[in-house]
Write an enzyme that holds these catalytic residues in place. Sequence first.
Site: not given
Ligand SMILES: [Zn+2]
Length: 224
Positions: A16, A54, A56, A60, A89, A114, A159
């Site tokens: 990330d 990341d 989303h 989310h 984010h 993810k 993460c």
């Molecule tokens: Zn996130």
Amino acid sequence: MEKMAISDKDTLLVIDVQRDFCAAGALAIPDGDAVVPIVNQLAQHFRHVILTQDWHTPGHHSFAASHVHRHPYETIQAPYGEQTLWPDHCVQGTPGADFHPDLDIPHAELILRKGFRPNIDSYSAFLENDKTTPTGLAGYLRERGFQRIFLVGLAYDYCVRFSAVDAVRAGFSAFVIEDACRAVGLPGSVEATGQEFAELGVKRIQATDIQPCLESNFSSAGLS
Ligand SMILES: [Zn+2]
């Protein structure tokens, strides 16, 4: 400690390193940008590199703004357990979800996204936060014959932590290169990370513990 030679069975997992987690980002991690030159340098010693992103959906479930009267960094009970709420984010397709502009690893072989299910967050690159939904990464790593996973990136206490722990649980050896990570640093989060790493056998090393590869610069043209 003797320096670790990197082999063809090793992979560098870059977690990330995205705009929203760096300076002026929506969820800026203190000193997050500092990992970029270290990660770029380390990547030169690994033939195999995987990046995570990341990723989303808008609105989310992990966003505080998606819940009434909730604020970032509070915790809620999700159907799968406790979930920390974050500022919006890394929304799919937005500039904040892009990799840091200075991240320079053209030889990365896989980008794993993810957190794309609207109702489940995914700190880990292996399992979403319900601890059961796989991302497919363990199967990919096994099929390619990788054994040791070296982790760097953002954030150390979320993460990177969850990915390292799940790597060990999936049967891989995991090494977190600590000076190539930065932490969010919520109360107790860094301490809990160190404790869990010790319990599960995740090894903590520094970038200087990696033996520079003589055949470095895997990104250069003409590599087989
Ligand atoms: Zn996130």
